[in-house]
Design an enzyme around this catalytic site. Sequence first.
Site, PDB file in Angstrom:
ATOM      1  CB  SER A  18      -9.334  21.452  76.340  1.00 13.32           C
ATOM      2  OG  SER A  18      -7.945  21.695  76.401  1.00 13.32           O
ATOM      3  CB  VAL A  19     -14.287  21.020  73.339  1.00 14.09           C
ATOM      4  CG1 VAL A  19     -15.560  20.277  73.005  1.00 14.09           C
ATOM      5  CG2 VAL A  19     -14.629  22.365  73.970  1.00 14.09           C
TER       6      VAL A  19
END
Length: 721
Positions: free
Chosen positions: A328-329
């Site tokens: 999700s970064v």
Amino acid sequence: MKKKQQSRQMSVRHPERNRKIFGIILIFGVGAILLAFICRFWYVAAGGSVDNQNLAAFRQKLYYREAKLQADRGNIYDRNGSVIAEDANTYTLYAVLDKTQVVDGKKQYVYDKEKTATVLAKYLPLAKEKILAYLNPKQGTNQVEFGTAGTNLSLATRNQIMKEKLPGIALTASPSRLYPNGVFASYTVGLAQANKATDSDQSLVGVMGLEKTFDKLLAGHNGYRTAQGDNYGYRIPQAKVKTKAAKNGSNVYTTLDSSLQSYLETLMTQVQNTYQQQSLTAVVMNAKTGEILAASQRPTFDPSTLDGLGAGASWQNSLVEDAYEPGSVMKVFNLAGAIQSGTFNPNQYYDSSKIKVGDTTIRDWNHVGFGEIPLSQALPRSSNVGFVHIVQAMGEANQAKTLKDFGFGQKTGIALPNESAGSYNLNSAVTRAVMAYGQSINVTQMQILQAATALANGGTMVRPRIVSKIKSASGKTTTYSRQVVGKPISASTASQVLDEMRDTINQSYGTGTMYKIAGADIAAKTGTANVPNPKGGYLDGATNQLHSLLAIAPANDPQFIVYITFKQNKVMKKPATTAINDLFHPLMTRLLALNAGSSVSASAQTLAIPAVTNDTLTAAQTALTAKKLVVSTVGTGNRIVQQMPAADSAALIGSRVILLTNGAMTMPDVSGWSKSDVLKLAQLTGKKFKLQGEGYATKQSLASGSLLGSETVTVAFQKTQ
């Protein structure tokens, strides 16, 4: 019959004639041989060779003596001039057991094994019993060594052993590389070892990290000294000597901060021991310049002892060589691309429970979603479904442009070997959808950090940098300065993304509330990614995930970018967010405190701190006091190995400069020190300090002059009345 007899009689009667004929033949024969010799000598003299061998070259080889002049390999330094890697000899210990070794009546072998083992046990990491086992081999041998414990010994240890004057104990020297900090950005700094391809050359070659990247510059060029000598090695009188001086290697100055790096290594070890990750990485970058201030990974190794590089150990630098799915970064960069392309509508509501792409149904990370929510909450909540909507609205062309502009799929060009370019493929609608939340795309740590600089610098992206300058032996300096590599987004877009990242920390529904630090303005994004299964698909279970945190602080004026990844925690004693916070919280707290403590008012009377690293203690104290600075010393040595603040830093007149010497690290008397000064002490030593109260230091749990160990030192502060 009568005629034959007559003939014999005539022959006998003429012996003089026979001798004359024989003499003529002999003369002609000798003359022919002499002529042949003369012709041969003339041929050799004229041609200068015999049997295709040049006589001049043979004579020169016979009497020619050449001595190699070994070039010194250049040093590697941190940003403040402290040595990280330097040339040194190491020593290997051996024992002579051959009882025939007697010189002038003195035994030159180990005859008192009990005493020898007792003495050596004081200097080797071996018990007396183990040393005795080496000295009493099962099979007869004339000489023994002591395994790895008896190799790579320092000069100091060698001198201590030699002072004992133990019969039969000796040491051999070999060129090596000294890494005085031990485990210290080991994969980044790298490793130099003896050149096995040319054992006689006695040279070192870089095989990893900066040692490999700059091997030719560090190595320099050997020189030589030639002259004619006799068979005993002595130079022939009046023989001409020809000398070519060695050209020593260049020195490499890194952007690493030794104190910060040491502190990071301490935190990494603590976290690794607690959660036993398969891999763990952490990087601290200067947000404005791209300088790497600290970088570490686990597993790691000690370059001085090679402990950790045994059979099966990885020689791969995870920061540049490991291409992985970040999770999700990646959402922060997809959000930036959507805002930049004008396709992001923060007020649009969507059903976060699931979304179908082709034949695939994508659900949120909590499997049920968050109900009907606006896209403005997609990043703080880390909604996978929300980001599928966002990238679908972007379209394939804008998604491709975003990835390219942020540098994914391309090497950053950082000065480390074997950098991976990563990879991604936008051909499938499903792949494009899952790439929205960081799956089905392979990136490197340096790519994430480089892309994050665009968020921290108003849209301007700068290259990660590990080297600040290279200085040759002649004094020529090559400087590596800040390098802009693109402007993927506008300043307005960067600001909007930072605001969304703030909500990840500050909003009650944010996934990063665990990472909030009181009084600190932090923008961050958490990440969780499934780990690919080598056999296909992804591994199952909460322990088979990659957890990460990307943080930028202070968000209103970014100074630091911190990126941490944990892969496959083997021991889940606490949630993954807690495990990351065990590393992030103390690290970011120190960064922010030091950043605040180093600020100096422009209107105040300031000066540049003199450079005293590598000076004697007396000279350093004299230079600093002459500038009206307060000097405090850590350690028992007589030479300065590090200073805080760094050379050329701006400081107020009357401020404190802390000097770290080359001796044992001891606790100074901190009475009357400010908090910022104690924080400088903590950074300089890499030790753990607990600060209580406000004002100035009044008490310390560790007495002045005591050795600074692994225990936490508590310092109490009290405001003056």
